[in-house]
Design a protein around this motif. Structure first.
Motif, PDB file in Angstrom:
ATOM      1  N   SER A 187       0.893  -1.265  -0.032  1.00 57.79           N
ATOM      2  CA  SER A 187       0.068  -0.082   0.001  1.00 57.79           C
ATOM      3  C   SER A 187       0.948   1.259  -0.047  1.00 57.79           C
ATOM      4  CB  SER A 187      -0.760   0.100   1.277  1.00 57.79           C
ATOM      5  OG  SER A 187      -0.123  -0.017   2.331  1.00 57.79           O
ATOM      6  N   PHE A 188       1.982   1.159  -0.110  1.00 60.04           N
ATOM      7  CA  PHE A 188       2.941   2.285  -0.069  1.00 60.04           C
ATOM      8  C   PHE A 188       4.286   2.003  -0.895  1.00 60.04           C
ATOM      9  CE2 PHE A 188       6.388   1.607   3.216  1.00 60.04           C
ATOM     10  CZ  PHE A 188       5.672   0.645   4.114  1.00 60.04           C
ATOM     11  N   ASP A 192       8.616   6.474  -3.440  1.00 62.68           N
ATOM     12  CA  ASP A 192       7.785   7.564  -3.728  1.00 62.68           C
ATOM     13  C   ASP A 192       7.629   8.539  -2.154  1.00 62.68           C
ATOM     14  OD1 ASP A 192       4.819   5.942  -5.447  1.00 62.68           O
ATOM     15  OD2 ASP A 192       6.948   7.056  -6.115  1.00 62.68           O
ATOM     16  N   THR A 193       7.844   8.007  -1.138  1.00 61.98           N
ATOM     17  CA  THR A 193       7.760   8.691  -0.204  1.00 61.98           C
ATOM     18  C   THR A 193       8.990   9.537   0.106  1.00 61.98           C
ATOM     19  OG1 THR A 193       7.052   6.889   1.219  1.00 61.98           O
ATOM     20  CG2 THR A 193       8.036   8.455   2.646  1.00 61.98           C
ATOM     21  N   LEU A 196       8.404  12.321  -2.484  1.00 68.03           N
ATOM     22  CA  LEU A 196       7.384  13.365  -1.879  1.00 68.03           C
ATOM     23  C   LEU A 196       8.193  14.249  -0.746  1.00 68.03           C
ATOM     24  CD1 LEU A 196       4.301  11.177  -1.864  1.00 68.03           C
ATOM     25  CD2 LEU A 196       4.879  13.420  -3.462  1.00 68.03           C
ATOM     26  N   LEU A 206      10.910  19.658  -8.542  1.00 67.02           N
ATOM     27  CA  LEU A 206      10.178  20.747  -8.944  1.00 67.02           C
ATOM     28  C   LEU A 206      10.938  21.647  -9.772  1.00 67.02           C
ATOM     29  CD1 LEU A 206       8.203  21.384  -5.645  1.00 67.02           C
ATOM     30  CD2 LEU A 206       7.163  20.503  -7.589  1.00 67.02           C
TER      31      LEU A 206
ATOM     32  N   SER B  50       4.190   7.757   2.951  1.00 67.18           N
ATOM     33  CA  SER B  50       3.250   7.900   1.749  1.00 67.18           C
ATOM     34  C   SER B  50       2.330   6.888   1.554  1.00 67.18           C
ATOM     35  CB  SER B  50       4.197   8.297   0.488  1.00 67.18           C
ATOM     36  OG  SER B  50       4.733   6.892   0.148  1.00 67.18           O
ATOM     37  N   VAL B  51       1.325   7.019   0.807  1.00 70.12           N
ATOM     38  CA  VAL B  51       0.424   5.817   0.500  1.00 70.12           C
ATOM     39  C   VAL B  51       0.063   5.975  -0.699  1.00 70.12           C
ATOM     40  CG1 VAL B  51      -1.686   7.137   0.922  1.00 70.12           C
ATOM     41  CG2 VAL B  51      -1.596   4.732   1.436  1.00 70.12           C
ATOM     42  N   LEU B  52      -0.153   4.679  -1.643  1.00 66.50           N
ATOM     43  CA  LEU B  52      -0.205   4.621  -3.069  1.00 66.50           C
ATOM     44  C   LEU B  52      -1.819   4.947  -3.023  1.00 66.50           C
ATOM     45  CD1 LEU B  52       1.673   1.265  -3.827  1.00 66.50           C
ATOM     46  CD2 LEU B  52       2.128   3.587  -4.515  1.00 66.50           C
ATOM     47  N   ALA B  55      -4.487   2.567  -2.167  1.00 64.72           N
ATOM     48  CA  ALA B  55      -4.699   2.184  -0.850  1.00 64.72           C
ATOM     49  C   ALA B  55      -5.241   3.547  -0.493  1.00 64.72           C
ATOM     50  CB  ALA B  55      -3.498   1.735  -0.187  1.00 64.72           C
ATOM     51  N   LEU B 172       0.620  15.942  -4.200  1.00 65.15           N
ATOM     52  CA  LEU B 172       1.582  17.151  -4.658  1.00 65.15           C
ATOM     53  C   LEU B 172       1.549  17.151  -6.195  1.00 65.15           C
ATOM     54  CD1 LEU B 172       4.650  16.742  -2.222  1.00 65.15           C
ATOM     55  CD2 LEU B 172       2.476  18.181  -1.860  1.00 65.15           C
ATOM     56  N   SER B 173       1.200  18.516  -6.793  1.00 64.21           N
ATOM     57  CA  SER B 173       1.517  18.463  -8.219  1.00 64.21           C
ATOM     58  C   SER B 173       2.435  19.734  -8.356  1.00 64.21           C
ATOM     59  CB  SER B 173       0.103  18.903  -8.571  1.00 64.21           C
ATOM     60  OG  SER B 173      -0.909  18.205  -8.168  1.00 64.21           O
ATOM     61  N   ARG B 174       3.165  19.568  -9.421  1.00 61.22           N
ATOM     62  CA  ARG B 174       3.951  20.715  -9.899  1.00 61.22           C
ATOM     63  C   ARG B 174       3.267  21.509 -10.751  1.00 61.22           C
ATOM     64  NH1 ARG B 174       7.053  16.761 -13.087  1.00 61.22           N
ATOM     65  NH2 ARG B 174       8.407  16.731 -11.446  1.00 61.22           N
ATOM     66  N   LEU B 187       2.875  14.917  -9.158  1.00 57.94           N
ATOM     67  CA  LEU B 187       4.508  14.599  -8.996  1.00 57.94           C
ATOM     68  C   LEU B 187       4.788  13.282  -8.997  1.00 57.94           C
ATOM     69  CD1 LEU B 187       6.483  16.785  -8.494  1.00 57.94           C
ATOM     70  CD2 LEU B 187       6.362  16.550  -6.176  1.00 57.94           C
ATOM     71  N   SER B 188       3.838  12.473  -8.194  1.00 58.71           N
ATOM     72  CA  SER B 188       4.190  10.872  -8.269  1.00 58.71           C
ATOM     73  C   SER B 188       2.647  10.079  -8.159  1.00 58.71           C
ATOM     74  CB  SER B 188       4.988  10.600  -7.046  1.00 58.71           C
ATOM     75  OG  SER B 188       4.201  10.218  -5.937  1.00 58.71           O
ATOM     76  N   LEU B 189       2.637   8.842  -8.115  1.00 64.52           N
ATOM     77  CA  LEU B 189       1.397   8.234  -7.917  1.00 64.52           C
ATOM     78  C   LEU B 189       0.928   8.100  -6.361  1.00 64.52           C
ATOM     79  CD1 LEU B 189       1.878   5.594 -10.681  1.00 64.52           C
ATOM     80  CD2 LEU B 189       0.303   7.517 -10.805  1.00 64.52           C
ATOM     81  N   SER B 190       1.658   8.575  -5.260  1.00 64.10           N
ATOM     82  CA  SER B 190       1.340   8.393  -4.185  1.00 64.10           C
ATOM     83  C   SER B 190       0.929   9.609  -3.497  1.00 64.10           C
ATOM     84  CB  SER B 190       2.678   8.073  -3.450  1.00 64.10           C
ATOM     85  OG  SER B 190       2.927   6.548  -3.604  1.00 64.10           O
ATOM     86  N   LEU B 192       1.144  12.089   0.026  1.00 61.83           N
ATOM     87  CA  LEU B 192       1.983  12.197   0.995  1.00 61.83           C
ATOM     88  C   LEU B 192       1.263  12.246   2.567  1.00 61.83           C
ATOM     89  CD1 LEU B 192       4.831  13.046   2.128  1.00 61.83           C
ATOM     90  CD2 LEU B 192       4.307  15.398   1.977  1.00 61.83           C
TER      91      LEU B 192
END
Lengths: 287, 233
Positions: A187-188, A192-193, A196, A206, B50-52, B55, B172-174, B187-190, B192
C-alpha cells in the motif's frame, strides 16, 4: 432469564443433585450478570459518548462480550453442570398484583408475575418463524439421503481440518506464502515517500532552472536553501550566488539559451568551497 | 574553559580543553534552554510517509475511525517557497501558502528551522517553527524584501485531527507554468501522509504519542522520521 432461574429453583431443591443444580445455576447467573453489565455500559457509551468513541474501543467492547459468552458456553458444557433440559418450571401462582420481592430481585424489570409475562419469560418453544425454518431444514436433510449427507459432512470436515492446520502451524511456514501475496498488494512505496518528502522539503523534482523570461519575477537557477554535501543541489547554490550579480540584465541572455549547461560550469566553481560548507564539521572536535 | 556570550546573555559557544587542544562546543539545542523571554518557541514534531493511490480509500476510512469525529476536511493549497540569500551562504527560507479553495482567506507564512539532531532515540523529526498569517500582498512584499521564489507546488488532499495531532494526506502537483495553478501535473502516484504536532519546546512525550498513533496506521502506511538532508541525493 436470570431472575426467573433464581426465583423458582429455590422451591425445587432437595437432594445433592439439587445442590449441584443450585451451584451451577448460581455461577450461570453470575456470568449472565457480567454480560448484562458489559452490555449496559456499552449501550450507555454508544448512546451518550458516541462523539468520542473510536473503533478500537468499540472492538474492545465486542471482544469483551464475546469472551463472556464463551465462558457461559464453557460453563454449560461442563460435565458437572446438570442438564437444564430435565428441569421443568411450572408457575404455581399467578397474580395481577405487584410483588415487591420480585420487583426488588429483578431490579424493577418484572414487578408483576401475571398471565402476560408468563408466555414470554417461561417460553421453551422457539418462535414460530424459527420453528418453520427448523422444519424446513429437517425436511431438506431427510430429502437428500444419507450418502449425500455423508459426503457433505466429509467435505466440511476436510475444510475445517485444513484451516486448523494452517492456523496451528508455526508462522515461518506461512510467512513465505503470505509475503509473496503481500508483495502483490503493497500500500505504499518507499521510493515515492522519499520523492515526496524531497519535493516538500526542498523542491526536488519541482522545476528549478526556470528559463528567465520577461514576465518571470522569480530568479531562475537559484539553488535550494540549506547547506548540505557536495551534491548537484549544492552545486547550484554556488552557481546562484556566483551569478547573482549578473542576474538582472547581462546574466539573463547567458542563461537563456543554456539552462542545461549551467550545472557543468558551476561544478568547477563550487568544488573548492564544498568541504567547508558541510554543517556537521562545525560541531566536530577539532584535533 | 571559557564561554562566549552574545548580547542577550545567551551562551553561544564554549571552549574547553581536551588533552592539549581547545574544543569548541556550540550552544545546546533550544529544547533544553530555558525560555528567557519573548514568544515561546514552538516546535513542530513531524512524521512522514506515503500511500499509493489504490490504498488511499482504506487509509481515509481508517483515519476517519481513529481521528476525532468531525467532517473530513479537504483542502487545496498553493505553496511558494522563498529564499533569501545571505552573505554566508545558508539561504533563509520562508514558505508562503494560500488556499485555492478559499481564495479570500489570508496567506500563511511559515518558517521551519533545521531539524534538531539532539536525541537519536526521539521518534519524530523536531524543528523550530514560526507561523504567521499575512495579507494578499505577501508575494510582492517578499520580493521587495529581497526574497526570491525558489519553487512552488499545489497540494490538495484531506486533513484530520486527533487532539493536538494533525494528519494531512495530500497529493502534490508541480506547476508547469509559473503562476498558473490550473495547469498542474502530479508529482508521483502516491499521496504524502504527514503527522505533525505543534508544541512548545521541551515536551518530549509528544513524540511517544505520535509513535503510538503511527503504529495504528501500519501496515497501510509507515510513518517515520525522514531526515530531509538525507533526501538530497
Amino acid at each position: 432469564m436470570y431472575d426467573i432461574f433464581v426465583y423458582f429453583c429455590l422451591f425445587l431443591l432437595q437432594h445433592r443433585e439439587e445442590k449441584q443444580l443450585e451451584a451451577s445455576v448460581e455461577s450461570l447467573a453470575s456470568r449472565v450478570a457480567h454480560v448484562k453489565n458489559a452490555l449496559h455500559s456499552f449501550i450507555y457509551k454508544l448512546e451518550n459518548e458516541y462523539e468520542r468513541l473510536a473503533w478500537p474501543s468499540v472492538l474492545d467492547n465486542f471482544a469483551l462480550l464475546s469472551g463472556q459468552l464463551n465462558t457461559i458456553n464453557k460453563l454449560l458444557k461442563n460435565e458437572k453442570t446438570p442438564s437444564f433440559r430435565n428441569q421443568v418450571i411450572i408457575p404455581l401462582l399467578l397474580s395481577p398484583d405487584r410483588d415487591e420481592d420480585l420487583a426488588k430481585l429483578t431490579e424493577q424489570r418484572v414487578p408483576v408475575f401475571s398471565h402476560e409475562i408468563v408466555p414470554d419469560y417461561l417460553r421453551t418453544k422457539p418462535d414460530p418463524e424459527v420453528e418453520e425454518q427448523e422444519k424446513q431444514l429437517s425436511t431438506e436433510a431427510a430429502r437428500i439421503g444419507p450418502e449425500v449427507a455423508q459426503k457433505q459432512i466429509q467435505a466440511l470436515n476436510k475444510v475445517c481440518s485444513n484451516l486448523l492446520e494452517k492456523l496451528n502451524n508455526p508462522r515461518d511456514d506461512r510467512d513465505t506464502e503470505t509475503s509473496s501475496l503481500r508483495q502483490n498488494k503493497p500500500s505504499f512505496n518507499p521510493a515515492d515517500t522519499n520523492a515526496l518528502v524531497g519535493a516538500v522539503a526542498f523542491g526536488k523534482g519541482l522545476s528549478k532552472c526556470r528559463p528567465p523570461g520577461p514576465v518571470a519575477p522569480t530568479h531562475p537557477g537559484q539553488g535550494p536553501m540549506m547547506s548540505g554535501g557536495p551534491t548537484l543541489q549544492q552545486v547550484t547554490i554556488g552557481g546562484g550566488s556566483g551569478q547573482q550579480a549578473g542576474m538582472g540584465g547581462p546574466g539573463a541572455p547567458q542563461q537563456q539559451g543554456q539552462p542545461g549547461k549551467m550545472p557543468s560550469s558551476i561544478k568547477t566553481n563550487i568544488k573548492s568551497a564544498s568541504g567547508s560548507m558541510h554543517p556537521y564539521t562545525r560541531s566536530l572536535p577539532q584535533q | 574553559m571559557f564561554i562566549c556570550v552574545n548580547s542577550t546573555g545567551e551562551t553561544m559557544f564554549s571552549y574547553f580543553r581536551l588533552k592539549s587542544v581547545w574544543v569548541k562546543m556550540e550552544a545546546p539545542p533550544v529544547t533544553v534552554m530555558p525560555v528567557t523571554g519573548g514568544t515561546i518557541n514552538m516546535m513542530e514534531y513531524l512524521l512522514q510517509g506515503s500511500v499509493l493511490d489504490q490504498a488511499l480509500e482504506s487509509l481515509l476510512h481508517r483515519l476517519r475511525g481513529l481521528c476525532d469525529n468531525m467532517e473530513p476536511e479537504s483542502f487545496t493549497d498553493h505553496e511558494l517557497v522563498y529564499l533569501l540569500k545571505g552573505q554566508q551562504g545558508n539561504p533563509f527560507i520562508l514558505r508562503a501558502r494560500r488556499s485555492l479553495s478559499h481564495p479570500t482567506a489570508p496567506w500563511h507564512l511559515r518558517y521551519l528551522g533545521q531539524p534538531e539532531v539532539g536525541d537519536k532515540s526521539r521518534h519524530a523529526l523536531v524543528r523550530n517553527c514560526v507561523d504567521v498569517a499575512a495579507s494578499h500582498s505577501l508575494p510582492e512584499f517578499l520580493n521587495e524584501m529581497g526574497f526570491r521564489m525558489d519553487h512552488e507546488f499545489v497540494a490538495n488532499g484531506h486533513i484530520f485531527r486527533k487532539g493536538v495531532m494533525k494528519v494531512v494526506v495530500s497529493k502534490l502537483s508541480r506547476i508547469l507554468v509559473p503562476g498558473n495553478t490550473e495547469n498542474t501535473e502530479r508529482l508521483s502516484l502516491s499521496y504524502l501522509v504527514e503527522l505533525s504536532v505543534l508544541a512548545p519546546a521541551g515536551q518530549d512525550t509528544v513524540s511517544e504519542d505520535m509513535r503510538s498513533f503511527a503504529e495504528q496506521l501500519k501496515p497501510l502506511v509507515h510513518l517515520e522520521k525522514i531526515d530531509p538532508s538525507k533526501q538530497r541525493h
